[in-house]
Design an enzyme around this catalytic site. Structure first.
Site, PDB file in Angstrom:
ATOM      1  N   ASP A  52     -78.061-103.621 -42.733  1.00  0.00           N
ATOM      2  CA  ASP A  52     -78.963-103.609 -43.895  1.00  0.00           C
ATOM      3  C   ASP A  52     -80.410-103.472 -43.436  1.00  0.00           C
ATOM      4  O   ASP A  52     -81.324-103.423 -44.262  1.00  0.00           O
ATOM      5  CB  ASP A  52     -78.746-104.826 -44.802  1.00  0.00           C
ATOM      6  CG  ASP A  52     -78.961-106.143 -44.098  1.00  0.00           C
ATOM      7  OD1 ASP A  52     -79.227-106.142 -42.888  1.00  0.00           O
ATOM      8  OD2 ASP A  52     -78.873-107.200 -44.766  1.00  0.00           O
ATOM      9  N   SER A  53     -80.612-103.345 -42.126  1.00  0.00           N
ATOM     10  CA  SER A  53     -81.927-102.937 -41.612  1.00  0.00           C
ATOM     11  C   SER A  53     -82.267-101.541 -42.136  1.00  0.00           C
ATOM     12  O   SER A  53     -83.404-101.083 -42.009  1.00  0.00           O
ATOM     13  CB  SER A  53     -81.947-102.958 -40.079  1.00  0.00           C
ATOM     14  OG  SER A  53     -80.830-102.262 -39.563  1.00  0.00           O
ATOM     15  N   ASP A  91     -72.912-103.960 -43.133  1.00  0.00           N
ATOM     16  CA  ASP A  91     -73.481-105.176 -43.706  1.00  0.00           C
ATOM     17  C   ASP A  91     -73.237-105.237 -45.199  1.00  0.00           C
ATOM     18  O   ASP A  91     -73.533-104.268 -45.924  1.00  0.00           O
ATOM     19  CB  ASP A  91     -75.008-105.187 -43.496  1.00  0.00           C
ATOM     20  CG  ASP A  91     -75.412-105.914 -42.232  1.00  0.00           C
ATOM     21  OD1 ASP A  91     -74.678-106.817 -41.798  1.00  0.00           O
ATOM     22  OD2 ASP A  91     -76.474-105.574 -41.679  1.00  0.00           O
ATOM     23  N   LYS A 121     -69.938-107.135 -42.308  1.00  0.00           N
ATOM     24  CA  LYS A 121     -70.681-108.233 -41.675  1.00  0.00           C
ATOM     25  C   LYS A 121     -71.414-109.009 -42.759  1.00  0.00           C
ATOM     26  O   LYS A 121     -71.943-108.420 -43.700  1.00  0.00           O
ATOM     27  CB  LYS A 121     -71.668-107.688 -40.637  1.00  0.00           C
ATOM     28  CG  LYS A 121     -72.561-108.788 -40.011  1.00  0.00           C
ATOM     29  CD  LYS A 121     -73.230-108.332 -38.725  1.00  0.00           C
ATOM     30  CE  LYS A 121     -74.522-107.579 -38.901  1.00  0.00           C
ATOM     31  NZ  LYS A 121     -75.571-108.307 -39.646  1.00  0.00           N
ATOM     32  N   GLU A 123     -74.038-112.691 -43.334  1.00  0.00           N
ATOM     33  CA  GLU A 123     -74.938-113.635 -42.660  1.00  0.00           C
ATOM     34  C   GLU A 123     -74.684-115.057 -43.151  1.00  0.00           C
ATOM     35  O   GLU A 123     -74.641-115.298 -44.360  1.00  0.00           O
ATOM     36  CB  GLU A 123     -76.401-113.250 -42.940  1.00  0.00           C
ATOM     37  CG  GLU A 123     -76.773-111.892 -42.375  1.00  0.00           C
ATOM     38  CD  GLU A 123     -78.253-111.551 -42.603  1.00  0.00           C
ATOM     39  OE1 GLU A 123     -79.015-112.397 -43.102  1.00  0.00           O
ATOM     40  OE2 GLU A 123     -78.627-110.405 -42.258  1.00  0.00           O
ATOM     41  N   GLU A 190     -78.661-113.623 -33.482  1.00  0.00           N
ATOM     42  CA  GLU A 190     -79.975-112.966 -33.448  1.00  0.00           C
ATOM     43  C   GLU A 190     -81.072-113.957 -33.084  1.00  0.00           C
ATOM     44  O   GLU A 190     -81.192-115.039 -33.680  1.00  0.00           O
ATOM     45  CB  GLU A 190     -80.256-112.325 -34.828  1.00  0.00           C
ATOM     46  CG  GLU A 190     -81.587-111.591 -34.864  1.00  0.00           C
ATOM     47  CD  GLU A 190     -81.727-110.623 -36.029  1.00  0.00           C
ATOM     48  OE1 GLU A 190     -80.741-110.377 -36.758  1.00  0.00           O
ATOM     49  OE2 GLU A 190     -82.843-110.088 -36.213  1.00  0.00           O
TER      50      GLU A 190
HETATM   51  O1  KIV Z   1     -79.100-105.004 -40.142  1.00  0.00           O
HETATM   52  C1  KIV Z   1     -79.052-104.929 -38.912  1.00  0.00           C
HETATM   53  O2  KIV Z   1     -79.456-103.928 -38.306  1.00  0.00           O
HETATM   54  C2  KIV Z   1     -78.526-106.064 -38.184  1.00  0.00           C
HETATM   55  C3  KIV Z   1     -78.742-106.083 -36.704  1.00  0.00           C
HETATM   56  C4  KIV Z   1     -80.132-106.430 -36.408  1.00  0.00           C
HETATM   57  C5  KIV Z   1     -77.786-106.983 -36.023  1.00  0.00           C
HETATM   58  O3  KIV Z   1     -77.973-106.949 -38.751  1.00  0.00           O
END
Ligand code: KIV
Length: 272
Positions: A52-53, A91, A121, A123, A190
């Protein structure tokens, strides 16, 4: 001579576990589009994370919070089409799994059905236990994410290193054990002290992937735009840049503009 597509053996959660068992480090990089994912996969990446980056590097937001489930599905579809070998993990975005485990399951099912991703994924630890259980009960592989969890940035108020204090380190350890016990296939850690990353990695049997979590963990992940030097503004200590694509791209674009303006492009060979 055999080709890339004939040779591939798809990376699975089981293979990642075997890599940890034989102490082979796991390579992970983010991707958000077809073209880059194709290059990254051909280079031999083990896991491609549709992070989600994307909210930051693709959409220009200052946090990961605004990206929606529909948008993450769109990025993941593009990546999935390109990838033949790597495990593709996506994510679940902020707001799509936290408060309500039924909604979490619906989000995860949409992600898997509409993208063909291999895993998702999420969090957090204990706070999202019910969502994790429900998603796993549908047979969807989950990767956890602890330490600095960007979806909670408004709670933390800072991107500083997490779990330096004993109480937070203890909670992280408990959460990591919980995620393993629930059945997650791996965990991203992280921005935490390297010694804590080492401890988690040694105590757990599932692969631990670090970003700013030191060298003792089972694998490393970076955001593609950061490691390729497309972003120049973001330089945390954990980041190693492997290219300076910002300047390479800017120089190429400037050359193109110059050639268009001067009439040098297109020349006769480039014309019909
Ligand atoms: O969203 C993302 O790119 C991430 C990484 C920083 C692990 O969760």
């Amino acid at each position: 001579m055999s080709t890339y597509s004939e040779n591939i053996r798809k990376v699975t959660t089981q293979r990642l576990m075997e890599m940890k068992q034989r102490s082979e480090k796991i390579s992970v990089l983010t991707a958000y589009d077809y073209s880059m994912a194709s290059i990254i996969d051909k280079a031999g990446m083990d896991l491609i994370l549709v992070g989600d980056s994307a909210s930051n590097v693709m959409a220009g937001n200052t946090t990961t919070l605004p990206v929606t489930l529909d948008q993450m599905i769109w990025y993941a579809q593009a990546v999935r089409k390109a990838v033949k070998r790597a495990l593709v993990c996506v994510d679940l975005p902020f707001g799509s799994y936290q408060g309500n485990s039924k909604e979490a399951l619906c989000s995860a099912i949409r992600m898997m059905k509409e993208t063909g991703a291999d895993a998702i994924k999420v969090e957090g630890g204990k706070e999202i236990k019910e969502s994790i259980e429900r998603i796993l009960s549908a047979g969807i592989p989950i990767m956890g994410h602890l330490g600095l969890t960007p979806q909670s940035i408004n709670k933390f108020g800072t991107y500083a290193v997490r779990a330096r204090e004993e109480t937070e380190a203890q909670k992280l350890l408990e959460d990591a054990h919980l995620l393993e016990k629930l059945g997650c296939f791996g965990i991203v850690l992280e921005k935490i002290p390297a010694q804590l990353g080492k401890r988690v990695s040694e105590e757990l049997t599932i692969p631990i992937i670090g970003i700013g979590a030191g060298s003792y963990v089972d694998g490393q992940v970076l955001v593609m735009h950061d490691m390729l030097g497309i972003n120049k503004e973001f330089s945390p200590r954990f980041l190693r840049r492997y290219a300076n694509l910002h300047d390479v791209i800017k120089d190429a674009v400037e050359d193109y503009i110059r050639d268009v303006k001067s009439g040098d492009f297109p020349n006769e060979k480039e014309s019909y």
